[in-house]
Design an enzyme around this catalytic site. Structure first.
Site, PDB file in Angstrom:
ATOM      1  N   GLU A 161       0.935  -1.128   0.143  1.00  0.00           N
ATOM      2  CA  GLU A 161       0.052   0.030   0.102  1.00  0.00           C
ATOM      3  C   GLU A 161       0.826   1.294  -0.039  1.00  0.00           C
ATOM      4  O   GLU A 161       1.099   1.764   1.044  1.00  0.00           O
ATOM      5  CB  GLU A 161      -1.115   0.076   1.290  1.00  0.00           C
ATOM      6  CG  GLU A 161      -2.215   0.656   0.881  1.00  0.00           C
ATOM      7  CD  GLU A 161      -1.969   2.374   1.054  1.00  0.00           C
ATOM      8  OE1 GLU A 161      -1.544   2.843   0.007  1.00  0.00           O
ATOM      9  OE2 GLU A 161      -2.458   2.757   1.976  1.00  0.00           O
ATOM     10  N   GLU A 170       3.558   7.948  -4.432  1.00  0.00           N
ATOM     11  CA  GLU A 170       4.497   7.217  -3.543  1.00  0.00           C
ATOM     12  C   GLU A 170       5.518   6.512  -4.386  1.00  0.00           C
ATOM     13  O   GLU A 170       6.120   5.525  -3.757  1.00  0.00           O
ATOM     14  CB  GLU A 170       3.939   6.694  -2.337  1.00  0.00           C
ATOM     15  CG  GLU A 170       3.132   7.752  -1.570  1.00  0.00           C
ATOM     16  CD  GLU A 170       2.494   6.897  -0.322  1.00  0.00           C
ATOM     17  OE1 GLU A 170       2.861   5.758  -0.077  1.00  0.00           O
ATOM     18  OE2 GLU A 170       1.792   7.636   0.352  1.00  0.00           O
TER      19      GLU A 170
END
Length: 373
Positions: A161, A170
């Site tokens: 995640e 990210e």
């Protein structure tokens, strides 16, 4: 250490879940001058300021986003063969998904986290839940880990995640592609399986009230609008609001910019720009482009997570992810609202789609750019 700007807090957030800033981000340019941080509590001394900032900024909210957790849990339960499957968790943070995988019956879980502080916390959480014998914590970048570090074999399931306010903010595609190719068995399950980055053109007087000024009583204040930033992407958290608070009227539908398949795609597979045509859905002023995404944790798209929280209130998700916003106006040197008529044809060009933060949109009336496209 200097106090960090809000932009750097987001960069630090990318560091400690995905660690992407170590390779592609230069935080030095984002430092701002400020007072030295003052840690009074004994328990917090020695902990890096960046870790304190990111954990308190969004980790608690993220881990309390129960629908998010449940979407990952359902995908893990479906993918894990009890007592046989092994799992690798990339960018594990405090280890919630590792613990879920172990409780779902995984024979062994390798939990990889680059932050020494968070890796130590993960070990404590595994011990507190009686999972230390089935969860091994590696404090390193996932790109440095090899199968021999994982009990000598590749995993059956990859979970990660590392999704940002922007879907790939990210470094999700970078890290998941690397782990898939080196740490996962062929035909192993990848969680999440994919996602789509969207942009939605909106009208929002509530947002306009925070980002534009006209007058107070009979005092004309409009000259201040010459400093209005309509070029750069900001996050809703920087305005201290949620999408639901904005009460947006949709000028467009949810326009897909790109879809990524984490089971197959590699870095560089996302196109650099998109050109989208649509008709205005209202007679109104356009105030912003909202960048949001939907991801599916399983390949059948049964378990989904969305950062468009207007219709499904989720304050934890707003605090952890939020959405990206680029303000829209017209009028050249003195910005005024960009007004449209229902049914009017508009053209939106979005560039730097592969970027973590520099994605940028240009809204025009379709006739203005028709000859160029």
């Amino acid at each position: 250490m200097k106090q960090w700007s809000s932009a750097l807090l987001w960069a630090a957030a990318w560091c400690f879940e995905g660690s992407v800033c170590q390779e592609v981000w230069n935080p030095v340019t984002l430092q701002t001058s400020g007072a030295q941080s003052r840690i009074q509590s004994e328990r917090l001394r020695g902990i890096p300021n960046e870790v304190l900032a990111t954990v308190n900024d969004w980790h608690y909210a993220m881990m309390n986003d129960h629908p998010r957790n449940e979407a990952f849990e359902k995908a893990l339960v479906a993918a894990i063969e009890p007592h046989q499957s092994t799992v690798v968790d990339v960018g594990a943070g405090a280890g919630l998904l590792s613990a879920i995988a172990a409780r779902a019956g995984a024979a062994h879980v390798t939990s990889i986290e680059a932050s020494p502080t968070l890796a130590a916390i993960t070990r404590k959480i595994m011990h507190a839940n009686g999972l230390s014998d089935r969860v091994s914590v590696i404090n390193d970048f996932s790109t440095h880990v090899v199968p021999s570090d994982m009990e000598g074999q590749r995993a059956d399931v990859l979970v990660s995640e590392v999704l940002g306010t922007l879907l790939l903010g990210e470094g999700a595609l970078h890290y998941m592609s690397d782990a898939r190719l080196r740490l996962l068995k062929p035909k192993g399950a990848v969680i999440p399986a994919g996602g789509t980055q969207y942009v939605t053109v909106v009208s929002s007087p509530a947002l306009q009230a925070l980002t534009h000024v006209s007058r107070y009583q009979n005092i004309d204040l409009s000259a201040l609008n010459t400093l209005k930033d309509t070029d750069n992407l900001v996050f809703t958290k920087q305005y201290g609001l949620s999408l639901r608070y904005m009460r947006p009227t949709m000028v467009s539908g949810h326009l897909p910019l790109f879809t990524v398949d984490f089971e197959h795609d590699a870095p560089g597979s996302v196109q650099s720009e998109a050109v989208l045509r649509f008709e205005a859905q209202c007679t109104c002023a356009v105030h912003a482009l909202v960048f949001h995404w939907e991801a599916w944790t399983d390949r059948h798209k049964q378990y989904n997570i969305s950062t468009w929280t207007v219709d499904d209130p989720n304050p934890e998700r707003d605090a952890a992810w939020g959405a990206g916003i680029q303000l829209v106006s017209s009028g050249g040197d003195n910005p005024v609202p960009f007004r449209v008529v229902k049914g009017e044809r508009l053209l939106l060009r979005v560039v730097k789609l592969e970027s973590a933060s520099a994605i940028q949109g240009f809204l025009e009336r379709d006739s203005d750019l028709a000859s160029e496209v």
